[in-house]
Design a protein around this motif. Structure first.
Motif, PDB file in Angstrom:
ATOM      1  N   GLN A  20       0.834  -1.189   0.000  1.00 59.06           N
ATOM      2  CA  GLN A  20       0.000   0.000   0.000  1.00 59.06           C
ATOM      3  C   GLN A  20       0.876   1.249   0.000  1.00 59.06           C
ATOM      4  O   GLN A  20       1.807   1.373   0.796  1.00 59.06           O
ATOM      5  N   THR A  21       0.601   2.162  -0.910  1.00 60.24           N
ATOM      6  CA  THR A  21       1.345   3.415  -1.034  1.00 60.24           C
ATOM      7  C   THR A  21       0.367   4.566  -0.955  1.00 60.24           C
ATOM      8  O   THR A  21      -0.608   4.603  -1.714  1.00 60.24           O
ATOM      9  N   ASP A  22       0.600   5.493  -0.058  1.00 56.34           N
ATOM     10  CA  ASP A  22      -0.299   6.628   0.144  1.00 56.34           C
ATOM     11  C   ASP A  22       0.431   7.921  -0.191  1.00 56.34           C
ATOM     12  O   ASP A  22       1.466   8.219   0.414  1.00 56.34           O
ATOM     13  N   GLY A  64      -4.215   3.782  -9.598  1.00 52.39           N
ATOM     14  CA  GLY A  64      -3.678   3.480  -8.281  1.00 52.39           C
ATOM     15  C   GLY A  64      -4.424   2.393  -7.542  1.00 52.39           C
ATOM     16  O   GLY A  64      -3.818   1.616  -6.793  1.00 52.39           O
ATOM     17  N   ARG A  65      -5.729   2.300  -7.747  1.00 54.86           N
ATOM     18  CA  ARG A  65      -6.502   1.310  -6.988  1.00 54.86           C
ATOM     19  C   ARG A  65      -6.086  -0.116  -7.326  1.00 54.86           C
ATOM     20  O   ARG A  65      -6.238  -1.023  -6.518  1.00 54.86           O
ATOM     21  N   PHE A  66      -5.530  -0.342  -8.521  1.00 57.07           N
ATOM     22  CA  PHE A  66      -5.071  -1.671  -8.897  1.00 57.07           C
ATOM     23  C   PHE A  66      -3.660  -1.957  -8.400  1.00 57.07           C
ATOM     24  O   PHE A  66      -3.209  -3.091  -8.428  1.00 57.07           O
ATOM     25  N   ALA A 302       4.993   9.222 -11.579  1.00 58.87           N
ATOM     26  CA  ALA A 302       6.253   8.971 -10.877  1.00 58.87           C
ATOM     27  C   ALA A 302       6.064   8.001  -9.717  1.00 58.87           C
ATOM     28  O   ALA A 302       6.917   7.132  -9.474  1.00 58.87           O
ATOM     29  N   VAL A 303       4.964   8.138  -8.979  1.00 65.74           N
ATOM     30  CA  VAL A 303       4.680   7.201  -7.885  1.00 65.74           C
ATOM     31  C   VAL A 303       4.503   5.785  -8.436  1.00 65.74           C
ATOM     32  O   VAL A 303       5.025   4.808  -7.886  1.00 65.74           O
ATOM     33  N   THR A 304       3.778   5.663  -9.536  1.00 71.10           N
ATOM     34  CA  THR A 304       3.548   4.353 -10.141  1.00 71.10           C
ATOM     35  C   THR A 304       4.856   3.704 -10.562  1.00 71.10           C
ATOM     36  O   THR A 304       5.066   2.504 -10.355  1.00 71.10           O
ATOM     37  N   THR A 306       8.045   4.433  -9.569  1.00 70.09           N
ATOM     38  CA  THR A 306       9.081   4.274  -8.553  1.00 70.09           C
ATOM     39  C   THR A 306       8.599   3.529  -7.315  1.00 70.09           C
ATOM     40  O   THR A 306       9.428   2.993  -6.560  1.00 70.09           O
ATOM     41  N   GLY A 307       7.291   3.533  -7.076  1.00 68.08           N
ATOM     42  CA  GLY A 307       6.768   2.952  -5.860  1.00 68.08           C
ATOM     43  C   GLY A 307       7.047   3.787  -4.628  1.00 68.08           C
ATOM     44  O   GLY A 307       6.819   3.353  -3.500  1.00 68.08           O
ATOM     45  N   ALA A 308       7.535   5.018  -4.823  1.00 66.01           N
ATOM     46  CA  ALA A 308       7.891   5.904  -3.717  1.00 66.01           C
ATOM     47  C   ALA A 308       6.953   7.102  -3.678  1.00 66.01           C
ATOM     48  O   ALA A 308       6.259   7.402  -4.656  1.00 66.01           O
ATOM     49  N   THR A 309       6.934   7.791  -2.555  1.00 64.11           N
ATOM     50  CA  THR A 309       6.142   9.014  -2.428  1.00 64.11           C
ATOM     51  C   THR A 309       6.958  10.177  -1.891  1.00 64.11           C
ATOM     52  O   THR A 309       6.416  11.260  -1.700  1.00 64.11           O
ATOM     53  N   ASP A 310       8.259   9.988  -1.634  1.00 66.57           N
ATOM     54  CA  ASP A 310       9.061  11.081  -1.101  1.00 66.57           C
ATOM     55  C   ASP A 310       9.531  11.989  -2.231  1.00 66.57           C
ATOM     56  O   ASP A 310       9.740  11.555  -3.375  1.00 66.57           O
ATOM     57  N   ALA A 311       9.691  13.273  -1.917  1.00 71.23           N
ATOM     58  CA  ALA A 311       9.998  14.286  -2.923  1.00 71.23           C
ATOM     59  C   ALA A 311      11.310  14.013  -3.649  1.00 71.23           C
ATOM     60  O   ALA A 311      11.399  14.191  -4.865  1.00 71.23           O
TER      61      ALA A 311
END
Length: 387
Positions: A20-22, A64-66, A302-304, A306-311
């Motif tokens: 899960q990534t938020d 994102g939901r998938f 970018a989130v998709t 990299t799997g990351a959420t940090d700037a």
């Protein structure tokens, strides 16, 4: 005014094994009262910009939901006389991903906050070329095209049409003067000589007097190929069309206009984006809406990937050669690694149709023709992005 918009997965389970990534994004907007103009026909919508952000959050959630990703959008609107820096500090306390809808001075003030040093900020409202040049900031990316990108696009059209005699009328507002100066630089860039320039200083009610005043005002230009109007606040330009002494095309802020987005863009799947925006906002998408949409879709892509959420991780990927975004403009959208500007085609439109889209055929570049509009790497004085 503050509100929260959240797009989460409902009734659809993420792919098995997906973590899960938020991602939380904050839209920070300075409420800028529109300047007084001769007409009240163009009152800006109250949700300008943020409506594009809302649509992008919905689009991010669709994918994102998938993948086990969720996206939340906080939005803060700051009054014209209120402390934007305080609001920015509060926003940055909750996320390091910021969409900034504010004039250039505010953009720099927020980007320079100590709390913003490690943030990723997207400028979606300030077209000032200096923000992509000597006043660039490493934590600041731009999805709104610069003024020079727009004037370069128009200059390419003049070259293609072999229009060389190009007088100009410029209004007195700072944005009018900036457009006029940028237009003159773009003409010189493409080997055209700027024509005579007149400053518009009338305060009469042109709705009644245009047919009498404008012909006399433009008579001194003599014969020419096209007239450039620098009226970025849309004050007097509408009264120039069909009232000039010589019957010639009007271009610039009126007539044939270079834009970041317009409702008449329908090719490349754009009609589908236009329809979804109209369903959401009950109006047509405007350039600031598109810039906000592109900023949040950039983050979603970018989130998709990299799997990351940090700037820091997202910024590195967005500025890398691996990033591209489908933006319904016929070419993948990427970012210039030397100043953070999103590469994007510039539609040249009139109120009823798309006329052309820059970069135009024949304008070549060793890397991408998109870099023929706006500041190319050798032209840029931006040092903040140096490796």
């Amino acid at each position: 005014m503050r509100f929260v918009l959240t797009a989460l997965a409902f009734c659809v389970l993420p792919l098995a094994g997906a973590a899960q990534t938020d991602a939380r994004i904050h839209y920070l907007q300075r409420a800028v009262p529109p300047p007084p103009t001769l007409s009240d026909l163009d009152t800006p919508p109250g949700d300008l910009g943020v409506a594009g952000a809302r649509l992008a959050i919905d689009d991010n959630a669709t994918t994102g939901r998938f993948l086990g990703q969720s996206y939340a959008l906080d939005a803060t609107r700051v009054a014209a006389d209120a402390d934007l820096a305080a609001a920015a500090r509060a926003a940055l306390a909750g996320t390091d991903l910021l969409i900034l809808d504010a004039p250039a001075d505010d953009v720099l003030a927020v980007a320079d906050l100590p709390e913003a040093r490690g943030a990723l900020i997207f400028n979606v409202a300030a077209p000032d070329t200096n923000l992509r040049d000597a006043d660039c900031r490493a934590n600041l990316l731009h999805t709104l095209p610069s003024t020079q990108m727009r004037t370069d696009a128009l200059a390419q059209f003049f070259v293609l049409k072999k229009w060389t005699d190009l007088p100009m009328i410029a209004g007195g507002h700072a944005s009018d003067q900036a457009f006029a100066a940028s237009m003159e630089r773009s003409l010189a860039k493409y080997g055209l000589k700027p024509g005579p320039r007149k400053e518009w200083r009338f305060d009469a009610n042109m709705r009644r007097n245009a047919s009498a005043e404008v012909p006399l005002f433009t008579q001194g230009f003599g014969r020419y190929d096209a007239l450039i109007v620098a009226d970025e606040i849309h004050d007097f330009g509408r009264y120039i069309l069909y009232n000039t002494w010589e019957p010639r095309p009007v271009t610039g802020s009126e007539g044939l206009t270079p834009v970041g987005w317009d409702r008449v863009v329908e090719q490349w799947g754009a009609a589908q984006l236009q329809n979804r925006f109209t369903d959401l906002a009950a109006r047509a998408m405007q350039p600031r809406d598109y810039a906000a949409w592109a900023a949040i879709r950039t983050l979603g892509e970018a989130v998709t990937r990299t799997g990351a959420t940090d700037a820091a991780t997202l910024r590195a990927y967005i500025l890398s050669p691996d990033f591209e975004l489908g933006g319904f403009l016929g070419r993948p959208l990427t970012f210039r690694a030397w100043n953070g500007q999103m590469r994007q085609p510039i539609p040249l439109v009139h109120p009823r149709a798309l006329v052309a889209q820059a970069p135009l055929d024949g304008f070549l570049h060793p890397v991408t023709e998109l870099d023929t509009i706006g500041l190319d790497a050798p032209e840029s004085r931006c040092e903040a992005f140096a490796p």
